[in-house]
Design an enzyme around this catalytic site. Structure first.
Site, PDB file in Angstrom:
ATOM      1  N   GLY A  12       5.451  -5.200   0.018  1.00 16.41           N
ATOM      2  CA  GLY A  12       4.530  -6.112   0.171  1.00 16.41           C
ATOM      3  C   GLY A  12       3.976  -6.713  -1.035  1.00 16.41           C
ATOM      4  O   GLY A  12       3.234  -7.047  -1.543  1.00 16.41           O
ATOM      5  N   ASN A  79       2.410  -0.259  -0.716  1.00 21.29           N
ATOM      6  CA  ASN A  79       1.254  -1.450  -0.429  1.00 21.29           C
ATOM      7  C   ASN A  79       1.239  -2.090   1.022  1.00 21.29           C
ATOM      8  O   ASN A  79       0.289  -2.488   1.371  1.00 21.29           O
ATOM      9  CB  ASN A  79       1.379  -2.257  -1.620  1.00 21.29           C
ATOM     10  CG  ASN A  79       0.621  -3.532  -1.578  1.00 21.29           C
ATOM     11  OD1 ASN A  79      -0.788  -3.504  -1.692  1.00 21.29           O
ATOM     12  ND2 ASN A  79       1.097  -4.594  -1.224  1.00 21.29           N
ATOM     13  N   SER A 131      -7.328   2.387   1.544  1.00 19.57           N
ATOM     14  CA  SER A 131      -8.249   1.352   1.836  1.00 19.57           C
ATOM     15  C   SER A 131      -9.711   2.043   1.686  1.00 19.57           C
ATOM     16  O   SER A 131      -9.889   3.090   2.307  1.00 19.57           O
ATOM     17  CB  SER A 131      -8.230   0.369   3.112  1.00 19.57           C
ATOM     18  OG  SER A 131      -9.614  -0.186   3.533  1.00 19.57           O
ATOM     19  N   TYR A 143      -6.805   0.480  11.998  1.00 23.80           N
ATOM     20  CA  TYR A 143      -6.745   0.511  10.470  1.00 23.80           C
ATOM     21  C   TYR A 143      -7.275   1.709   9.805  1.00 23.80           C
ATOM     22  O   TYR A 143      -6.521   2.300   8.985  1.00 23.80           O
ATOM     23  CB  TYR A 143      -7.372  -0.794  10.128  1.00 23.80           C
ATOM     24  CG  TYR A 143      -7.080  -1.181   8.709  1.00 23.80           C
ATOM     25  CD1 TYR A 143      -6.001  -1.672   8.263  1.00 23.80           C
ATOM     26  CD2 TYR A 143      -8.226  -1.037   7.489  1.00 23.80           C
ATOM     27  CE1 TYR A 143      -5.590  -1.951   6.876  1.00 23.80           C
ATOM     28  CE2 TYR A 143      -8.004  -1.245   6.395  1.00 23.80           C
ATOM     29  CZ  TYR A 143      -6.769  -1.631   5.979  1.00 23.80           C
ATOM     30  OH  TYR A 143      -6.398  -2.020   4.589  1.00 23.80           O
ATOM     31  N   ALA A 145      -7.791   4.729  10.888  1.00 23.41           N
ATOM     32  CA  ALA A 145      -7.010   5.954  11.248  1.00 23.41           C
ATOM     33  C   ALA A 145      -5.688   5.849  10.315  1.00 23.41           C
ATOM     34  O   ALA A 145      -5.521   7.241  10.089  1.00 23.41           O
ATOM     35  CB  ALA A 145      -6.876   5.805  12.722  1.00 23.41           C
ATOM     36  N   LYS A 147      -4.831   4.450   7.743  1.00 24.63           N
ATOM     37  CA  LYS A 147      -5.096   4.628   6.242  1.00 24.63           C
ATOM     38  C   LYS A 147      -5.585   5.763   5.632  1.00 24.63           C
ATOM     39  O   LYS A 147      -5.346   6.433   4.719  1.00 24.63           O
ATOM     40  CB  LYS A 147      -6.005   3.281   5.828  1.00 24.63           C
ATOM     41  CG  LYS A 147      -5.473   1.951   5.886  1.00 24.63           C
ATOM     42  CD  LYS A 147      -4.158   1.986   4.662  1.00 24.63           C
ATOM     43  CE  LYS A 147      -3.659   0.588   4.809  1.00 24.63           C
ATOM     44  NZ  LYS A 147      -2.774   0.128   3.483  1.00 24.63           N
ATOM     45  N   ILE A 176     -11.534  -6.653  -1.608  1.00 24.72           N
ATOM     46  CA  ILE A 176     -10.738  -7.480  -2.587  1.00 24.72           C
ATOM     47  C   ILE A 176      -9.984  -8.884  -2.182  1.00 24.72           C
ATOM     48  O   ILE A 176      -9.688  -8.932  -0.938  1.00 24.72           O
ATOM     49  CB  ILE A 176      -9.265  -6.785  -2.768  1.00 24.72           C
ATOM     50  CG1 ILE A 176      -9.466  -5.208  -3.513  1.00 24.72           C
ATOM     51  CG2 ILE A 176      -8.406  -7.311  -4.016  1.00 24.72           C
ATOM     52  CD1 ILE A 176     -10.472  -4.999  -4.725  1.00 24.72           C
TER      53      ILE A 176
END
Length: 243
Positions: A12, A79, A131, A143, A145, A147, A176
Site C-alpha cells: 500500500g 501497511n 490502528s 477492522y 479484530a 488489526k 490520520i
C-alpha cells in the site's frame, strides 16, 4: 538476486501513510518495492511497483515469491489495509474473511518469503501498521479484530526472530488525514472538526507523523526495540475518540 544494503518492501505504498513511508525510504537511498492495487502517482529510479490485491491469497503468494527471487529484502512494512465499517447488527462475515486475509494472511505469506534473506544477512526490520481502533471504536468489529491480530503477531514474531537479528514492531496510527479518512469524514465537515477536538493534542495526524516513526524503527541502530506497539494518535489511545 539484487544485492543492496537496504531493500524495503512496502504494501500500500502508493498513497497516504504508505506513500510517505515509501518516499522516506527512497530519500535515504533504499531500493523500494511497492505492492498495491493501484500504482503510485510518483516515480523514482529506485522504486519498483507490483500491482496486486493482497486480499487474494494466491496472488499474494505469487507476488511474494517473485519479489523474493529478485531481491534480498531487508525491510518489510505491511501497511495495506481497509476499514469496511459496520455496526454489530450489520457486520458481514465475508468482510471479516477479506480483512483477515488482507491484514493478517498476506502479512504472514509475505514475511515467510522475505525472512530467509533476512536470516542470511542476520539483519531485518518488519513493521506492521495496525490502528488505534484496536482499543475500541464504533463500527470497527471486523477492522479492530484483524488489526488487533497484528499486535499479537508482532509480539510472537519478535520472540521468534530476535536471535536472527530481525526486529518486529507494530505502529498503530489514528486518526490520520488520508483519502481513506476522508471517505468516512469528508473534508471541511463538522465530523472532521469533532474528531480533531476529541484528540488530546487538538489536531488530526498526518502521514508524516506516522512515517517518521516507521523510518526510525527501521534504522539499523534501532535494534534494541522489538515486539512493541507504538500508538501515533495524538493521545487518542488514552481515552475516548469521537467519530
Amino acid at each position: 538476486m539484487t544485492q543492496n544494503t537496504n531493500i524495503a518492501v512496502v504494501t500500500g505504498g502508493n498513497r497516504g501513510i504508505g506513500a510517505d513511508i515509501t518516499r522516506r525510504f527512497l530519500d535515504s537511498g533504499y531500493q523500494v518495492v511497492n505492492i498495491s492495487r493501484q500504482a503510485p502517482e510518483f516515480t523514482h529510479e529506485r522504486l519498483i511497483n507490483y500491482t496486486a490485491d493482497l486480499a487474494d491469497m494466491q496472488t499474494t503468494q505469487q507476488v511474494g515469491s517473485e519479489i523474493a527471487q529478485h531481491y534480498a529484502v531487508t525491510h518489510f512494512v505491511h501497511n495495506a489495509g481497509v476499514i469496511r465499517p459496520d455496526l454489530l447488527d450489520d457486520v458481514k462475515l465475508e468482510d471479516l474473511d477479506y480483512l483477515t486475509q488482507l491484514h493478517i494472511g498476506s502479512a504472514i505469506t509475505l514475511a515467510q518469503q522475505f525472512i530467509p534473506a533476512m536470516r542470511a544477512a542476520q539483519y531485518g526490520r518488519i513493521i506492521l501498521i495496525s490502528s488505534r481502533g484496536v482499543l475500541g471504536l464504533v463500527t470497527r468489529t471486523n477492522y479492530a479484530a484483524t488489526k488487533a491480530g497484528q499486535i499479537g503477531i508482532t509480539r510472537t514474531w519478535a520472540l521468534e526472530l530476535a536471535k536472527d537479528g530481525i526486529t518486529v514492531n507494530c505502529v498503530a496510527p489514528g486518526p490520520i488525514v488520508t483519502d481513506m479518512f476522508h471517505e468516512l469524514a469528508p473534508e471541511e465537515s463538522e465530523q472532521k472538526d469533532r474528531i480533531a477536538q476529541s484528540v488530546p493534542v487538538k489536531r488530526l495526524g498526518t502521514p508524516a507523523d506516522v512515517g517518521r516513526v516507521v523510518k526510525f524503527l527501521c534504522e539499523q541502530d534501532s535494534g534494541f526495540i522489538t515486539g512493541q506497539t507504538w500508538y501515533i494518535c495524538g493521545g487518542a489511545s488514552l481515552g475516548g475518540l469521537a467519530l
